[in-house]
Scaffold this motif. Structure first.
Motif, PDB file in Angstrom:
ATOM      1  N   THR A 118      42.622  44.833  34.288  1.00 34.40           N
ATOM      2  CA  THR A 118      43.698  45.293  35.461  1.00 34.40           C
ATOM      3  C   THR A 118      42.902  44.950  36.526  1.00 34.40           C
ATOM      4  OG1 THR A 118      45.008  46.693  33.957  1.00 34.40           O
ATOM      5  CG2 THR A 118      45.460  46.817  36.416  1.00 34.40           C
ATOM      6  N   ILE A 119      41.659  45.941  36.756  1.00 38.15           N
ATOM      7  CA  ILE A 119      41.190  45.956  38.129  1.00 38.15           C
ATOM      8  C   ILE A 119      40.391  44.663  38.478  1.00 38.15           C
ATOM      9  CG2 ILE A 119      39.439  46.986  39.470  1.00 38.15           C
ATOM     10  CD1 ILE A 119      41.890  48.690  38.989  1.00 38.15           C
ATOM     11  N   ASN A 120      39.718  43.857  37.427  1.00 38.49           N
ATOM     12  CA  ASN A 120      38.989  42.864  37.716  1.00 38.49           C
ATOM     13  C   ASN A 120      40.221  41.720  38.019  1.00 38.49           C
ATOM     14  OD1 ASN A 120      36.570  43.690  37.092  1.00 38.49           O
ATOM     15  ND2 ASN A 120      36.561  43.087  35.048  1.00 38.49           N
ATOM     16  N   THR A 121      41.379  41.726  37.453  1.00 40.97           N
ATOM     17  CA  THR A 121      42.298  40.465  37.644  1.00 40.97           C
ATOM     18  C   THR A 121      42.858  40.866  39.093  1.00 40.97           C
ATOM     19  OG1 THR A 121      43.166  40.596  35.482  1.00 40.97           O
ATOM     20  CG2 THR A 121      44.903  39.820  37.149  1.00 40.97           C
ATOM     21  N   ILE A 122      42.949  42.045  39.426  1.00 43.01           N
ATOM     22  CA  ILE A 122      43.409  42.171  40.976  1.00 43.01           C
ATOM     23  C   ILE A 122      42.306  41.759  41.926  1.00 43.01           C
ATOM     24  CG2 ILE A 122      43.905  44.020  42.738  1.00 43.01           C
ATOM     25  CD1 ILE A 122      45.306  45.409  40.441  1.00 43.01           C
ATOM     26  N   ARG A 123      41.004  42.032  41.503  1.00 43.34           N
ATOM     27  CA  ARG A 123      40.095  41.632  42.653  1.00 43.34           C
ATOM     28  C   ARG A 123      39.831  40.011  42.521  1.00 43.34           C
ATOM     29  NH1 ARG A 123      35.241  45.650  40.149  1.00 43.34           N
ATOM     30  NH2 ARG A 123      35.619  47.502  41.441  1.00 43.34           N
ATOM     31  N   THR A 178      51.674  45.083  42.550  1.00 41.25           N
ATOM     32  CA  THR A 178      50.506  44.434  42.196  1.00 41.25           C
ATOM     33  C   THR A 178      50.129  44.495  40.803  1.00 41.25           C
ATOM     34  OG1 THR A 178      49.938  44.701  44.830  1.00 41.25           O
ATOM     35  CG2 THR A 178      48.069  44.500  42.855  1.00 41.25           C
ATOM     36  N   PHE A 179      50.385  45.667  40.346  1.00 42.23           N
ATOM     37  CA  PHE A 179      49.974  46.095  38.831  1.00 42.23           C
ATOM     38  C   PHE A 179      50.854  45.296  37.750  1.00 42.23           C
ATOM     39  CE2 PHE A 179      48.263  49.698  40.892  1.00 42.23           C
ATOM     40  CZ  PHE A 179      47.071  49.835  40.481  1.00 42.23           C
ATOM     41  N   ASP A 180      52.082  44.901  38.350  1.00 42.09           N
ATOM     42  CA  ASP A 180      52.924  44.109  37.616  1.00 42.09           C
ATOM     43  C   ASP A 180      52.328  42.551  37.573  1.00 42.09           C
ATOM     44  OD1 ASP A 180      55.549  43.908  35.975  1.00 42.09           O
ATOM     45  OD2 ASP A 180      56.166  42.655  37.639  1.00 42.09           O
ATOM     46  N   MET A 181      51.855  42.306  38.630  1.00 40.85           N
ATOM     47  CA  MET A 181      51.395  40.718  38.645  1.00 40.85           C
ATOM     48  C   MET A 181      50.053  40.787  37.730  1.00 40.85           C
ATOM     49  SD  MET A 181      48.503  39.365  40.078  1.00 40.85           S
ATOM     50  CE  MET A 181      47.735  40.602  41.095  1.00 40.85           C
ATOM     51  N   ALA A 182      49.553  41.867  37.839  1.00 39.24           N
ATOM     52  CA  ALA A 182      48.022  41.833  36.884  1.00 39.24           C
ATOM     53  C   ALA A 182      48.563  41.737  35.596  1.00 39.24           C
ATOM     54  CB  ALA A 182      47.053  42.983  37.247  1.00 39.24           C
ATOM     55  N   LYS A 183      49.780  42.643  35.091  1.00 38.39           N
ATOM     56  CA  LYS A 183      50.205  42.653  33.680  1.00 38.39           C
ATOM     57  C   LYS A 183      50.756  41.118  33.543  1.00 38.39           C
ATOM     58  CE  LYS A 183      54.231  43.630  32.764  1.00 38.39           C
ATOM     59  NZ  LYS A 183      54.415  42.534  31.666  1.00 38.39           N
ATOM     60  N   CYS A 184      51.161  40.408  34.172  1.00 37.08           N
ATOM     61  CA  CYS A 184      51.691  39.156  33.762  1.00 37.08           C
ATOM     62  C   CYS A 184      50.792  38.223  33.634  1.00 37.08           C
ATOM     63  CB  CYS A 184      53.055  38.564  34.936  1.00 37.08           C
ATOM     64  SG  CYS A 184      54.281  39.387  34.652  1.00 37.08           S
ATOM     65  N   ARG A 185      49.561  38.421  34.295  1.00 34.34           N
ATOM     66  CA  ARG A 185      48.594  37.375  34.488  1.00 34.34           C
ATOM     67  C   ARG A 185      47.757  37.509  33.021  1.00 34.34           C
ATOM     68  NH1 ARG A 185      46.523  34.992  40.109  1.00 34.34           N
ATOM     69  NH2 ARG A 185      48.736  34.456  40.862  1.00 34.34           N
ATOM     70  N   ILE A 186      47.367  38.789  32.810  1.00 30.32           N
ATOM     71  CA  ILE A 186      46.648  39.173  31.599  1.00 30.32           C
ATOM     72  C   ILE A 186      47.514  38.825  30.501  1.00 30.32           C
ATOM     73  CG2 ILE A 186      45.724  41.124  30.401  1.00 30.32           C
ATOM     74  CD1 ILE A 186      45.307  42.800  32.881  1.00 30.32           C
ATOM     75  N   GLN A 187      48.896  39.017  30.324  1.00 30.66           N
ATOM     76  CA  GLN A 187      49.646  38.571  29.043  1.00 30.66           C
ATOM     77  C   GLN A 187      49.976  37.433  28.868  1.00 30.66           C
ATOM     78  OE1 GLN A 187      52.778  41.922  29.563  1.00 30.66           O
ATOM     79  NE2 GLN A 187      51.623  43.224  28.305  1.00 30.66           N
ATOM     80  N   GLY A 188      50.178  36.727  29.952  1.00 29.01           N
ATOM     81  CA  GLY A 188      50.344  35.287  30.022  1.00 29.01           C
ATOM     82  C   GLY A 188      49.323  34.330  29.613  1.00 29.01           C
ATOM     83  N   PRO A 189      49.645  33.008  29.538  1.00 27.75           N
ATOM     84  CA  PRO A 189      48.670  32.086  29.200  1.00 27.75           C
ATOM     85  C   PRO A 189      47.582  31.818  30.337  1.00 27.75           C
ATOM     86  CG  PRO A 189      50.501  31.001  30.223  1.00 27.75           C
ATOM     87  CD  PRO A 189      50.902  32.471  29.837  1.00 27.75           C
ATOM     88  N   GLN A 190      46.254  31.749  29.846  1.00 32.87           N
ATOM     89  CA  GLN A 190      45.286  31.762  30.971  1.00 32.87           C
ATOM     90  C   GLN A 190      45.284  30.406  31.536  1.00 32.87           C
ATOM     91  OE1 GLN A 190      43.051  34.521  31.380  1.00 32.87           O
ATOM     92  NE2 GLN A 190      44.545  35.484  30.162  1.00 32.87           N
ATOM     93  N   PRO A 191      44.904  30.332  32.655  1.00 31.11           N
ATOM     94  CA  PRO A 191      44.957  28.935  33.432  1.00 31.11           C
ATOM     95  C   PRO A 191      44.040  27.816  32.815  1.00 31.11           C
ATOM     96  CG  PRO A 191      44.282  30.737  35.137  1.00 31.11           C
ATOM     97  CD  PRO A 191      44.127  31.415  33.927  1.00 31.11           C
ATOM     98  N   GLY A 193      48.536  37.142  47.693  1.00 27.39           N
ATOM     99  CA  GLY A 193      48.362  36.937  46.228  1.00 27.39           C
ATOM    100  C   GLY A 193      48.878  38.043  45.281  1.00 27.39           C
ATOM    101  N   LEU A 194      48.554  39.342  45.997  1.00 27.07           N
ATOM    102  CA  LEU A 194      48.415  40.739  45.237  1.00 27.07           C
ATOM    103  C   LEU A 194      50.007  40.889  45.072  1.00 27.07           C
ATOM    104  CD1 LEU A 194      45.552  42.812  46.821  1.00 27.07           C
ATOM    105  CD2 LEU A 194      45.579  41.318  44.667  1.00 27.07           C
ATOM    106  N   PHE A 195      50.994  40.315  46.012  1.00 29.85           N
ATOM    107  CA  PHE A 195      52.149  40.399  45.910  1.00 29.85           C
ATOM    108  C   PHE A 195      53.073  39.316  45.464  1.00 29.85           C
ATOM    109  CE2 PHE A 195      50.442  43.514  48.905  1.00 29.85           C
ATOM    110  CZ  PHE A 195      50.992  44.824  48.810  1.00 29.85           C
ATOM    111  N   LYS A 196      52.547  38.456  44.562  1.00 30.14           N
ATOM    112  CA  LYS A 196      53.233  37.511  44.163  1.00 30.14           C
ATOM    113  C   LYS A 196      54.222  37.810  42.967  1.00 30.14           C
ATOM    114  CE  LYS A 196      50.532  33.377  44.026  1.00 30.14           C
ATOM    115  NZ  LYS A 196      50.136  32.154  43.096  1.00 30.14           N
ATOM    116  N   GLY A 197      55.542  37.352  43.518  1.00 38.53           N
ATOM    117  CA  GLY A 197      56.772  37.719  42.771  1.00 38.53           C
ATOM    118  C   GLY A 197      57.663  38.943  43.218  1.00 38.53           C
ATOM    119  N   LEU A 198      57.042  39.294  44.289  1.00 37.95           N
ATOM    120  CA  LEU A 198      57.681  40.514  45.089  1.00 37.95           C
ATOM    121  C   LEU A 198      59.034  40.028  45.499  1.00 37.95           C
ATOM    122  CD1 LEU A 198      57.579  43.516  46.257  1.00 37.95           C
ATOM    123  CD2 LEU A 198      56.839  42.264  48.429  1.00 37.95           C
ATOM    124  N   GLY A 199      59.335  39.133  45.981  1.00 37.65           N
ATOM    125  CA  GLY A 199      60.789  38.718  46.306  1.00 37.65           C
ATOM    126  C   GLY A 199      61.774  38.864  45.220  1.00 37.65           C
TER     127      GLY A 199
END
Length: 300
Positions: free
Chosen positions: A250-255, A227-240, A265-271
């Motif tokens: 971090t917390i706001n991204t998770i919320r 979940t924190f890895d997902m948040a990191k990628c969204r913060i560091q990646g291009p915004q929608p 959605g919190l476990f995106k990319g888990l596979g």
């Protein structure tokens, strides 16, 4: 992995740094395509944006990246981790060995908690070294149209956003949380299971046993930190939406992700993460073990 109850002396530290660097370099070469797939899946939202290719799963992402962008695109963003991986892994394993004596908590020998705490602290400190490289890597991996040059990305980020929390250290809180949690589980689970399972006397069986334990421990650690890895990628990646910062903290991204995309959605990319981190972690730990023993025997 060799277990040392005492702080390493200079030759031993030398071997640990080299062994960690070699194992990290090998792991990144073999498993970087899965990192690209993971990042793409974590960045995308619940629905595709207009004109955007949508990935329904890791295999679908592999196929579409290969079809639309070519085979070499699966290694997008490999230069930053290659540049930092050898010294980073070396420093992490060295710090891990150095920190262990401080977390015995009165026990005569290192316990699973010893390994977990030492690994967590080493992973946390590692975050401050690698965050700029992670940011550049994610930027390169997210671009679907062309291969961005590493130095060009670095110059662009520094020019427009600077060096701080909005620039090269964007996403640092999410990375610290991910690394602390992941390495706590990674080293803790591995050593707890390894100490619990009887050691095989056959060399081949022992190797297979270590690979299975390390892969299982890596997968469990990945599950707790994804979940924190997902948040990191969204913060560091291009915004929608271009020009609008949706993911900043971090917390706001998770919320926001939970509100818009639900629990899944919190476990995106888990596979893709487990596909990469499971065998990747096994390769990393086991190759570190054998590189370390080889260097000691050769007295390099």
């Amino acid at each position: 992995m060799p277990i040392h109850s005492e702080a390493p002396d200079r030759p031993q530290a030398h071997y640990q740094f080299l062994a960690g660097g070699c194992s990290g370099f090998l792991e990144i070469l073999c498993f970087h395509p899965l990192d690209v797939v993971k990042s793409r899946m974590q960045i995308q939202g619940a629905r595709p944006l207009p004109g955007e290719v949508f990935y329904s799963g890791p295999l679908d992402a592999f196929a579409k990246i290969y079809r639309y962008e070519g085979l070499s695109s699966l290694w997008k963003g490999i230069v930053p981790p290659i540049c930092v991986e050898t010294p980073k892994r070396g420093a992490k394993f060295l710090m891990y060995e150095l920190f262990k004596p401080y977390f015995h908590f009165g026990a005569p020998q290192p316990t699973a908690l010893t390994h977990a705490m030492a690994g967590s602290l080493a992973g946390t400190l590692e975050s401050f070294l690698v965050n700029p490289f992670e940011l550049v890597k994610i930027t390169q991996q997210a671009n679907r149209e062309k291969h961005l040059k590493t130095l060009s990305v670095v110059k662009y980020i520094i020019k427009h956003d600077g060096y701080g929390i909005e620039g090269l250290y964007r996403g640092i809180t999410a990375l610290v949380a991910r690394n602390a949690i992941f390495h706590f589980g990674f080293f803790g689970f591995y050593n707890a299971i390894k100490d619990w399972v009887p050691i095989s006397q056959d060399t081949t069986s022992e190797l297979l046993q270590k690979v299975i334990i390390a892969g299982f421990a890596s997968s469990l650690a990945c599950l707790t930190s994804v979940t924190f890895d997902m948040a990191k990628c969204r913060i560091q990646g291009p915004q929608p939406v271009k020009g609008e910062v949706k993911y900043r903290w971090t917390i706001n991204t998770i919320r926001t992700t939970f509100r818009e995309e639900g629990f899944r959605g919190l476990f995106k990319g888990l596979g893709a993460s487990i596909m990469r981190v499971g065998p990747g972690g096994a390769l990393l730990l086991v190759s570190y073990d054998y590189f370390y023993e080889f260097l000691k025997k050769q007295n390099i």
